[in-house]
Scaffold this motif. Structure first.
Motif, PDB file in Angstrom:
ATOM      1  N   LEU A  21       0.964  -1.384   0.120  1.00 50.89           N
ATOM      2  CA  LEU A  21       0.053   0.127   0.062  1.00 50.89           C
ATOM      3  C   LEU A  21       0.851   1.182   0.099  1.00 50.89           C
ATOM      4  CD1 LEU A  21      -2.762   0.197  -0.212  1.00 50.89           C
ATOM      5  CD2 LEU A  21      -3.074   0.443   2.420  1.00 50.89           C
ATOM      6  N   PRO A  22       1.986   1.385   0.802  1.00 48.06           N
ATOM      7  CA  PRO A  22       2.559   2.607   0.805  1.00 48.06           C
ATOM      8  C   PRO A  22       3.176   3.073  -0.696  1.00 48.06           C
ATOM      9  CG  PRO A  22       3.253   1.152   2.689  1.00 48.06           C
ATOM     10  CD  PRO A  22       2.459   0.583   1.729  1.00 48.06           C
ATOM     11  N   LEU A  23       3.838   2.031  -1.239  1.00 47.99           N
ATOM     12  CA  LEU A  23       4.329   2.253  -2.798  1.00 47.99           C
ATOM     13  C   LEU A  23       3.032   2.868  -3.536  1.00 47.99           C
ATOM     14  CD1 LEU A  23       6.513   2.252  -4.647  1.00 47.99           C
ATOM     15  CD2 LEU A  23       5.444   0.006  -5.574  1.00 47.99           C
ATOM     16  N   THR A  24       1.943   2.255  -3.603  1.00 52.07           N
ATOM     17  CA  THR A  24       0.811   2.692  -4.443  1.00 52.07           C
ATOM     18  C   THR A  24       0.578   4.119  -4.157  1.00 52.07           C
ATOM     19  OG1 THR A  24      -0.212   0.453  -4.837  1.00 52.07           O
ATOM     20  CG2 THR A  24      -1.661   2.413  -5.013  1.00 52.07           C
ATOM     21  N   LEU A  25       0.272   4.264  -2.558  1.00 55.43           N
ATOM     22  CA  LEU A  25      -0.215   5.661  -2.248  1.00 55.43           C
ATOM     23  C   LEU A  25       0.829   6.801  -2.407  1.00 55.43           C
ATOM     24  CD1 LEU A  25      -1.835   4.798   0.993  1.00 55.43           C
ATOM     25  CD2 LEU A  25      -2.812   5.327  -1.134  1.00 55.43           C
ATOM     26  N   SER A  26       2.247   6.330  -2.236  1.00 54.78           N
ATOM     27  CA  SER A  26       3.315   7.239  -2.353  1.00 54.78           C
ATOM     28  C   SER A  26       3.419   7.959  -4.087  1.00 54.78           C
ATOM     29  CB  SER A  26       4.694   7.005  -2.002  1.00 54.78           C
ATOM     30  OG  SER A  26       4.931   5.714  -2.405  1.00 54.78           O
ATOM     31  N   ILE A  27       3.077   6.806  -4.962  1.00 53.07           N
ATOM     32  CA  ILE A  27       3.211   7.109  -6.163  1.00 53.07           C
ATOM     33  C   ILE A  27       1.863   8.201  -6.518  1.00 53.07           C
ATOM     34  CG2 ILE A  27       2.810   6.318  -8.514  1.00 53.07           C
ATOM     35  CD1 ILE A  27       3.862   3.687  -7.958  1.00 53.07           C
ATOM     36  N   LEU A  28       0.758   7.792  -6.039  1.00 53.08           N
ATOM     37  CA  LEU A  28      -0.515   8.702  -5.997  1.00 53.08           C
ATOM     38  C   LEU A  28      -0.380   9.960  -5.513  1.00 53.08           C
ATOM     39  CD1 LEU A  28      -3.516   8.728  -6.649  1.00 53.08           C
ATOM     40  CD2 LEU A  28      -3.886   8.087  -4.281  1.00 53.08           C
ATOM     41  N   LEU A  29       0.411  10.091  -4.282  1.00 50.44           N
ATOM     42  CA  LEU A  29       0.379  11.392  -3.703  1.00 50.44           C
ATOM     43  C   LEU A  29       1.708  12.330  -4.298  1.00 50.44           C
ATOM     44  CD1 LEU A  29      -0.090  10.631  -0.215  1.00 50.44           C
ATOM     45  CD2 LEU A  29      -1.787  11.573  -1.489  1.00 50.44           C
ATOM     46  N   LEU A  30       2.718  11.835  -5.005  1.00 54.25           N
ATOM     47  CA  LEU A  30       3.654  12.488  -5.438  1.00 54.25           C
ATOM     48  C   LEU A  30       3.309  12.860  -6.708  1.00 54.25           C
ATOM     49  CD1 LEU A  30       7.002  10.670  -4.546  1.00 54.25           C
ATOM     50  CD2 LEU A  30       6.361  12.852  -3.982  1.00 54.25           C
ATOM     51  N   SER A  31       2.448  11.947  -7.582  1.00 56.14           N
ATOM     52  CA  SER A  31       1.895  12.591  -8.651  1.00 56.14           C
ATOM     53  C   SER A  31       0.915  13.533  -8.737  1.00 56.14           C
ATOM     54  CB  SER A  31       1.337  11.320  -9.377  1.00 56.14           C
ATOM     55  OG  SER A  31       2.224  10.068  -9.451  1.00 56.14           O
ATOM     56  N   LEU A  32       0.292  13.498  -7.760  1.00 56.43           N
ATOM     57  CA  LEU A  32      -0.728  14.557  -7.547  1.00 56.43           C
ATOM     58  C   LEU A  32      -0.158  15.899  -7.182  1.00 56.43           C
ATOM     59  CD1 LEU A  32      -3.687  13.118  -5.231  1.00 56.43           C
ATOM     60  CD2 LEU A  32      -3.968  13.996  -7.603  1.00 56.43           C
ATOM     61  N   PHE A  33       0.893  15.825  -6.505  1.00 54.40           N
ATOM     62  CA  PHE A  33       1.745  17.038  -6.035  1.00 54.40           C
ATOM     63  C   PHE A  33       2.338  17.633  -7.269  1.00 54.40           C
ATOM     64  CE2 PHE A  33       6.007  18.948  -4.726  1.00 54.40           C
ATOM     65  CZ  PHE A  33       5.367  19.754  -3.904  1.00 54.40           C
ATOM     66  N   PHE A  34       3.160  17.004  -7.885  1.00 58.66           N
ATOM     67  CA  PHE A  34       3.854  17.456  -9.058  1.00 58.66           C
ATOM     68  C   PHE A  34       2.963  17.662  -9.954  1.00 58.66           C
ATOM     69  CE2 PHE A  34       7.440  14.891  -7.371  1.00 58.66           C
ATOM     70  CZ  PHE A  34       8.261  16.034  -6.990  1.00 58.66           C
ATOM     71  N   GLY A  35       1.796  16.998 -10.382  1.00 64.84           N
ATOM     72  CA  GLY A  35       0.927  17.155 -11.138  1.00 64.84           C
ATOM     73  C   GLY A  35       0.099  18.527 -11.127  1.00 64.84           C
ATOM     74  N   SER A  36      -0.166  18.848  -9.719  1.00 61.34           N
ATOM     75  CA  SER A  36      -0.981  20.174  -9.392  1.00 61.34           C
ATOM     76  C   SER A  36      -0.081  21.302  -9.840  1.00 61.34           C
ATOM     77  CB  SER A  36      -0.909  20.248  -7.974  1.00 61.34           C
ATOM     78  OG  SER A  36      -1.784  19.179  -7.433  1.00 61.34           O
ATOM     79  N   ILE A  37       1.252  21.173  -9.664  1.00 59.51           N
ATOM     80  CA  ILE A  37       2.255  22.326 -10.027  1.00 59.51           C
ATOM     81  C   ILE A  37       2.283  22.397 -11.539  1.00 59.51           C
ATOM     82  CG2 ILE A  37       4.831  23.146 -10.073  1.00 59.51           C
ATOM     83  CD1 ILE A  37       4.951  21.510  -7.436  1.00 59.51           C
ATOM     84  N   LEU A  38       2.556  21.366 -12.142  1.00 64.87           N
ATOM     85  CA  LEU A  38       2.584  21.555 -13.822  1.00 64.87           C
ATOM     86  C   LEU A  38       1.063  21.749 -14.076  1.00 64.87           C
ATOM     87  CD1 LEU A  38       5.151  20.289 -15.019  1.00 64.87           C
ATOM     88  CD2 LEU A  38       3.441  18.572 -16.045  1.00 64.87           C
ATOM     89  N   GLY A  39      -0.011  21.335 -13.618  1.00 66.05           N
ATOM     90  CA  GLY A  39      -1.601  21.574 -13.999  1.00 66.05           C
ATOM     91  C   GLY A  39      -1.490  23.199 -13.771  1.00 66.05           C
ATOM     92  N   LEU A  40      -1.109  23.868 -12.787  1.00 65.11           N
ATOM     93  CA  LEU A  40      -1.216  25.143 -12.640  1.00 65.11           C
ATOM     94  C   LEU A  40      -0.525  26.076 -13.665  1.00 65.11           C
ATOM     95  CD1 LEU A  40      -2.668  26.547  -9.918  1.00 65.11           C
ATOM     96  CD2 LEU A  40      -0.351  26.812  -9.147  1.00 65.11           C
ATOM     97  N   LEU A  41       0.636  25.581 -13.983  1.00 64.47           N
ATOM     98  CA  LEU A  41       1.495  26.209 -15.231  1.00 64.47           C
ATOM     99  C   LEU A  41       0.488  26.037 -16.411  1.00 64.47           C
ATOM    100  CD1 LEU A  41       5.171  24.938 -14.794  1.00 64.47           C
ATOM    101  CD2 LEU A  41       4.245  27.391 -15.079  1.00 64.47           C
ATOM    102  N   LEU A  42      -0.045  24.845 -16.385  1.00 64.42           N
ATOM    103  CA  LEU A  42      -0.955  24.688 -17.844  1.00 64.42           C
ATOM    104  C   LEU A  42      -2.122  25.513 -17.609  1.00 64.42           C
ATOM    105  CD1 LEU A  42      -0.996  20.943 -18.335  1.00 64.42           C
ATOM    106  CD2 LEU A  42       0.062  22.605 -19.918  1.00 64.42           C
ATOM    107  N   THR A  43      -2.670  25.830 -16.663  1.00 64.51           N
ATOM    108  CA  THR A  43      -3.954  26.529 -16.506  1.00 64.51           C
ATOM    109  C   THR A  43      -3.468  27.962 -16.800  1.00 64.51           C
ATOM    110  OG1 THR A  43      -4.502  25.084 -14.661  1.00 64.51           O
ATOM    111  CG2 THR A  43      -5.875  27.114 -14.933  1.00 64.51           C
TER     112      THR A  43
END
Lengths: 235, 235
Positions: A21-43
C-alpha cells in the motif's frame, strides 16, 4: 485442488497484499503534488490571451486525454531513456518509481489543468472587481478571493480524478513494480498458483476500500465547504 | 540512440493492424454493456428490493477497482465458475480452452455496464417527472411516453457522459494485452522489442490511439448536435 474457491484465503491474503500500500499511495500522492504544479502552469497558459500559448497547452492536454495511460507509462519508461540518451544523458539506472511518478504527474497535470480552468472560470468576474474595489492587488485577489472559491467548485471533480488516478497506478506492475497488484501477483504465484482468483479479489477489495474512503472524504469536504457561505451570509 | 524515423514509419502500418481488435472489443462491450447497464439502472430507479442493493454493490465494486484487476479476476474466475457450473449442474462447458477474447469481452462488458448504468440513471433522473405525467394526460402509453418524450430528452443529458465512457473504454482496451489479446498495444510491444525501438513504436501507437479517440469524439459531438435539435425548435 481440493476446493474450487476458498473465501478464507481472500482475507488471509489481504494483510500480505496491503504491505504494498505505501508504494501505491506514494506514487499517487507524489504524482498529485507534481501534477498540481504542472497543472497550475498549464492553467496559467490556458487562461492567457496569447494564441500560441493557448494552443500549446491545449494540444498537450488533448494528447494526454487521447492516449491510454498505460501507453504513456511505456513511453516514459522505455522511451524517455532513449530520448535523453540521444543527448548523451544516461538515465537507464533510475529507479522505476521515478518513471512511474513522472508518468502520472504528466498524466494528472492535464486533467488537473482542465479542472482548475473550469473552476477558475466558474468564479464570477464580479469577485475580481469587488476585490479590486477594496484595493487588493492581483495576487491578493487570486490567493484570498478567487482560489478559495474555485477550490470548492473543483472538489467533486478532484475526487473523481484522485480515484481514477489511484486505479491507474495499478498499471505500474506492468513495468515490474511491486505495488498492490504486483504483490497480489507474487502471492498468487505461490502454492502453484491455485489461489490466484482469491488473491486478486483480495487486491480488488483493498482498492475498493480506498476508493470508498476517498469518496467519503470528498463528500465530507463538499458538504463542509458548501455550508459555510450559507451560514455567514444570513440576513 | 537517435530517433529512427524510418523504423517508425515502417512499423506504423504493422501497428495499425491492431486497430480492428481494439475497435471490436470497444464496440462489443459498449453495446452489450448498454443493455446490462439499462437493466441495472431500471433496478435502481424502480427501487426493486434486493436487486437494487446487488446492483449498487456491483456498480460500486466495478467503479472502485482497476480494470486490470477486473481482467485478472475474470481470467482466473471465469474458468473456475464454469467448472463449478459443470459440477453442480451437470453441464459440459469446456472451461479449459476458453478463448482469451471471451475473457476480455466479459471483463470489458462488465466494466462498461457499471459506468453506463450510472450514465443512464442520471440521464433518466434528469428528466422531469411531469413530462411522463403530461404524456399520460394526452393518452400516451408508458412505452410511447418513454420513446417519444422521456428518452429524447434523456439522450441529450446522456450523450456527453456516454462519449466519455466510450473513449475511456477505448483507452482501457490497451490493457487487454495482459490477457494475451493482440491489439494496438500488443502489436506495438512486439514491434518495439524486435529492434529495441520503444520510443518510435509507442509514439506510433500513441498517434493511432489519438486519431481513433479524436474521430469518435468528433462523431459524438455531431450526434450531440443531432439530438439537441428539438431544443432549437422550442426556441
Amino acid at each position: 485442488m481440493t476446493e474450487i474457491f476458498d473465501i478464507s484465503y481472500i482475507f488471509q491474503s489481504i494483510p500480505l497484499i496491503a504491505k504494498a500500500l505505501p508504494l501505491t499511495l506514494s506514487i499517487l500522492l507524489l504524482s498529485l503534488f507534481f501534477g498540481s504544479i504542472l497543472g497550475l502552469l498549464l492553467t496559467a497558459l490556458k487562461v492567457q490571451k496569447n494564441r500560441t500559448l493557448n494552443s500549446l497547452a491545449n494540444s498537450y492536454v488533448a494528447f494526454i486525454r487521447g492516449t491510454p495511460p498505460l501507453l504513456q507509462l511505456f513511453l516514459v519508461f522505455y522511451g524517455l531513456p532513449q530520448m535523453v540518451g540521444s543527448f548523451g544523458i544516461d538515465i537507464n539506472d533510475w529507479d522505476k518509481f521515478v518513471f512511474a511518478v513522472i508518468t502520472f504527474s504528466l498524466n494528472s497535470s492535464a486533467f488537473l489543468s482542465e479542472i482548475m480552468r473550469s473552476a477558475y472560470l466558474a468564479v464570477e468576474s464580479g469577485q475580481w472587481e469587488a476585490a479590486f474595489s477594496i484595493g487588493m492587488t492581483n495576487i491578493q485577489t487570486l490567493l484570498r478571493i478567487i482560489i478559495p472559491q474555485a477550490f470548492v467548485i473543483a472538489i467533486p471533480n478532484l475526487g473523481n480524478l484522485i480515484i481514477s488516478l489511484l486505479k491507474e497506478t495499478s498499471y505500474v506492475f506492468t513495468i515490474g513494480m511491486i505495488d498492490i497488484l504486483g504483490k497480489a501477483k507474487l502471492i498468487g504465484a505461490n502454492g502453484y498458483g491455485v489461489r490466484q482468483l482469491e488473491v486478486y479479489i483480495g487486491a480488488a477489495l483493498i482498492y475498493w476500500g480506498i476508493c470508498i474512503l476517498i469518496e467519503r472524504m470528498i463528500h465530507f469536504y463538499e458538504k463542509k465547504y458548501n455550508q459555510q457561505p450559507l451560514k455567514n451570509t444570513d440576513r | 540512440m537517435e530517433f529512427d524515423l524510418q523504423f517508425a514509419l515502417a512499423a506504423f502500418p504493422k501497428i495499425l493492424t491492431g486497430v480492428p481488435m481494439t475497435l471490436f472489443i470497444t464496440l462489443f462491450s459498449v453495446s452489450f454493456g448498454l443493455y446490462i447497464g439499462l437493466l441495472i439502472a431500471v433496478c435502481r430507479i424502480r427501487q426493486i428490493p434486493i436487486l437494487k442493493n446487488i446492483a449498487a454493490v456491483y456498480v460500486s465494486f466495478i467503479r472502485g477497482t482497476p480494470i486490470l484487476i477486473q481482467l485478472y479476476i475474470v481470467f482466473y474466475g471465469l474458468p473456475e465458475f464454469l467448472t463449478y457450473l459443470n459440477q453442480s449442474q451437470g453441464l459440459a462447458i469446456s472451461a479449459e480452452g476458453l478463448p482469451h477474447i471471451v475473457i476480455a469481452l466479459v471483463a470489458f462488458t462488465m466494466n462498461a455496464s457499471a459506468y453506463l448504468s450510472e450514465n443512464i440513471r442520471s440521464a433518466l433522473n434528469s428528466v422531469d417527472k411531469g413530462q411522463m405525467e403530461a404524456a399520460y394526460s394526452v393518452g400516451m402509453t408508458t412505452v410511447q411516453g418513454l420513446r417519444r418524450i422521456v428518452i429524447p430528452q434523456a439522450l441529450v443529458v446522456a450523450l456527453p457522459n456516454f462519449s466519455n465512457v466510450f473513449l475511456e473504454i477505448t483507452k482501457d482496451t490497451s490493457l487487454a494485452f495482459s490477457v494475451m489479446i493482440v491489439e494496438i498495444m500488443a502489436k506495438a510491444t512486439v514491434e518495439a522489442s524486435s529492434g529495441y525501438k520503444y520510443l518510435e513504436t509507442y509514439l506510433d501507437a500513441a498517434i493511432i490511439y489519438f486519431v481513433v479517440c479524436y474521430i469518435f469524439g468528433h462523431i459524438f459531438v455531431l450526434l450531440e448536435k443531432r439530438v439537441k435539435k428539438y431544443q432549437e425548435v422550442n426556441l
